[in-house]
Motif scaffolding. Structure first.
Motif, PDB file in Angstrom:
ATOM      1  N   TYR A  58      57.972  40.811  73.762  1.00  0.00           N
ATOM      2  CA  TYR A  58      56.770  41.636  73.899  1.00  0.00           C
ATOM      3  C   TYR A  58      57.176  42.953  74.542  1.00  0.00           C
ATOM      4  O   TYR A  58      57.644  42.967  75.690  1.00  0.00           O
ATOM      5  CB  TYR A  58      55.723  40.910  74.746  1.00  0.00           C
ATOM      6  N   GLN A  60      56.082  46.462  75.996  1.00  0.00           N
ATOM      7  CA  GLN A  60      54.913  47.098  76.592  1.00  0.00           C
ATOM      8  C   GLN A  60      55.190  48.601  76.736  1.00  0.00           C
ATOM      9  O   GLN A  60      56.181  48.983  77.349  1.00  0.00           O
ATOM     10  CB  GLN A  60      54.631  46.486  77.965  1.00  0.00           C
ATOM     11  N   HIS A  61      54.293  49.423  76.166  1.00  0.00           N
ATOM     12  CA  HIS A  61      54.468  50.873  76.241  1.00  0.00           C
ATOM     13  C   HIS A  61      53.594  51.531  77.315  1.00  0.00           C
ATOM     14  O   HIS A  61      53.750  52.721  77.564  1.00  0.00           O
ATOM     15  CB  HIS A  61      54.192  51.521  74.882  1.00  0.00           C
ATOM     16  N   ASN A  62      52.663  50.807  77.907  1.00  0.00           N
ATOM     17  CA  ASN A  62      51.857  51.366  78.994  1.00  0.00           C
ATOM     18  C   ASN A  62      52.789  51.568  80.192  1.00  0.00           C
ATOM     19  O   ASN A  62      53.365  50.598  80.688  1.00  0.00           O
ATOM     20  CB  ASN A  62      50.711  50.410  79.343  1.00  0.00           C
ATOM     21  N   ALA A  65      52.293  49.273  83.318  1.00  0.00           N
ATOM     22  CA  ALA A  65      52.342  47.813  83.179  1.00  0.00           C
ATOM     23  C   ALA A  65      53.789  47.358  82.999  1.00  0.00           C
ATOM     24  O   ALA A  65      54.576  48.027  82.316  1.00  0.00           O
ATOM     25  CB  ALA A  65      51.499  47.379  81.985  1.00  0.00           C
ATOM     26  N   ASP A  67      57.024  45.352  81.577  1.00  0.00           N
ATOM     27  CA  ASP A  67      57.425  44.997  80.219  1.00  0.00           C
ATOM     28  C   ASP A  67      57.564  43.481  80.067  1.00  0.00           C
ATOM     29  O   ASP A  67      57.727  42.763  81.055  1.00  0.00           O
ATOM     30  CB  ASP A  67      58.764  45.674  79.906  1.00  0.00           C
ATOM     31  N   PHE A  72      53.408  40.666  81.362  1.00  0.00           N
ATOM     32  CA  PHE A  72      52.003  40.507  81.009  1.00  0.00           C
ATOM     33  C   PHE A  72      51.359  39.387  81.825  1.00  0.00           C
ATOM     34  O   PHE A  72      50.218  39.516  82.272  1.00  0.00           O
ATOM     35  CB  PHE A  72      51.841  40.229  79.508  1.00  0.00           C
ATOM     36  N   ASP A 119      43.518  50.184  72.145  1.00  0.00           N
ATOM     37  CA  ASP A 119      44.698  49.327  72.219  1.00  0.00           C
ATOM     38  C   ASP A 119      45.307  49.231  70.830  1.00  0.00           C
ATOM     39  O   ASP A 119      44.591  49.027  69.847  1.00  0.00           O
ATOM     40  CB  ASP A 119      44.316  47.912  72.669  1.00  0.00           C
ATOM     41  N   GLU A 130      54.294  43.930  70.329  1.00  0.00           N
ATOM     42  CA  GLU A 130      54.349  45.267  70.912  1.00  0.00           C
ATOM     43  C   GLU A 130      52.925  45.769  71.186  1.00  0.00           C
ATOM     44  O   GLU A 130      51.999  45.412  70.464  1.00  0.00           O
ATOM     45  CB  GLU A 130      55.066  46.209  69.933  1.00  0.00           C
ATOM     46  N   HIS A 131      52.797  46.601  72.227  1.00  0.00           N
ATOM     47  CA  HIS A 131      51.476  47.099  72.635  1.00  0.00           C
ATOM     48  C   HIS A 131      51.562  48.527  73.175  1.00  0.00           C
ATOM     49  O   HIS A 131      52.468  48.861  73.933  1.00  0.00           O
ATOM     50  CB  HIS A 131      50.902  46.191  73.727  1.00  0.00           C
ATOM     51  N   TRP A 132      50.592  49.337  72.756  1.00  0.00           N
ATOM     52  CA  TRP A 132      50.361  50.679  73.298  1.00  0.00           C
ATOM     53  C   TRP A 132      48.888  50.751  73.677  1.00  0.00           C
ATOM     54  O   TRP A 132      48.062  50.043  73.103  1.00  0.00           O
ATOM     55  CB  TRP A 132      50.585  51.770  72.247  1.00  0.00           C
TER      56      TRP A 132
END
Length: 149
Positions: A58, A60-62, A65, A67, A72, A119, A130-132
């Motif tokens: 996973y 994480q691009h925030n 937060a 990685d 998470f 999101d 993956e998340h932005w």
């Protein structure tokens, strides 16, 4: 010649239709997975229920937060501790290939205006990898009457 072209177009569209249907089915399955993940994670703050939607990794691009999947998990612990009554209402959901985009009204503390969030999730084989996000506080006064949602 015209009938040959029309025939070829017809054959081409028949060949593409199953691919388009499969793509649409995949996008719907991806949307369903992200919506179920979001509810389990952000609203119920249940890491175990949310974890089944993660892929093997996973990203994480925030920048605020941590990685990874364990990062998470820590974020959900933070939410449970600091904002146990937080709730996110998904206003819109979009899918484009392996990407699912949510337009969200998030309220961390009851009685506040909350935040507008977009999101973006990327999935591999139906799993979130993956998340932005983009987060904007909802102002007290707006320069227009259109609303953020």
């Amino acid at each position: 010649m015209r009938s040959v072209v029309i025939g070829l177009i017809g054959l081409f569209s028949l060949a593409i239709s199953p691919a388009l249907a499969a793509d649409a089915a995949t996008q719907e399955a991806n949307k369903k997975a992200v919506l179920e993940f979001y509810d389990a994670a952000l609203n119920r703050k249940d890491f175990d229920a949310a974890a089944k939607y993660f892929g093997s990794h996973y990203i994480q691009h925030n920048p605020t937060a941590p990685d990874g999947i364990e990062g998470f998990k820590g974020f959900l612990g933070f939410l449970r501790e600091k904002f146990p009554d937080s709730h996110s209402e998904i206003k819109r959901t979009f899918a484009d290939g392996d990407y699912v985009i949510l337009h969200v009204h998030s309220v961390r503390e009851k009685g506040t205006r909350g935040r507008a969030i977009v999101d973006i999730f990327r999935l591999e084989n139906g799993k979130i990898v993956e998340h932005w996000d983009v987060v904007q506080e909802i102002p007290e006064k707006a320069a227009n009457n259109n609303g953020m949602f």
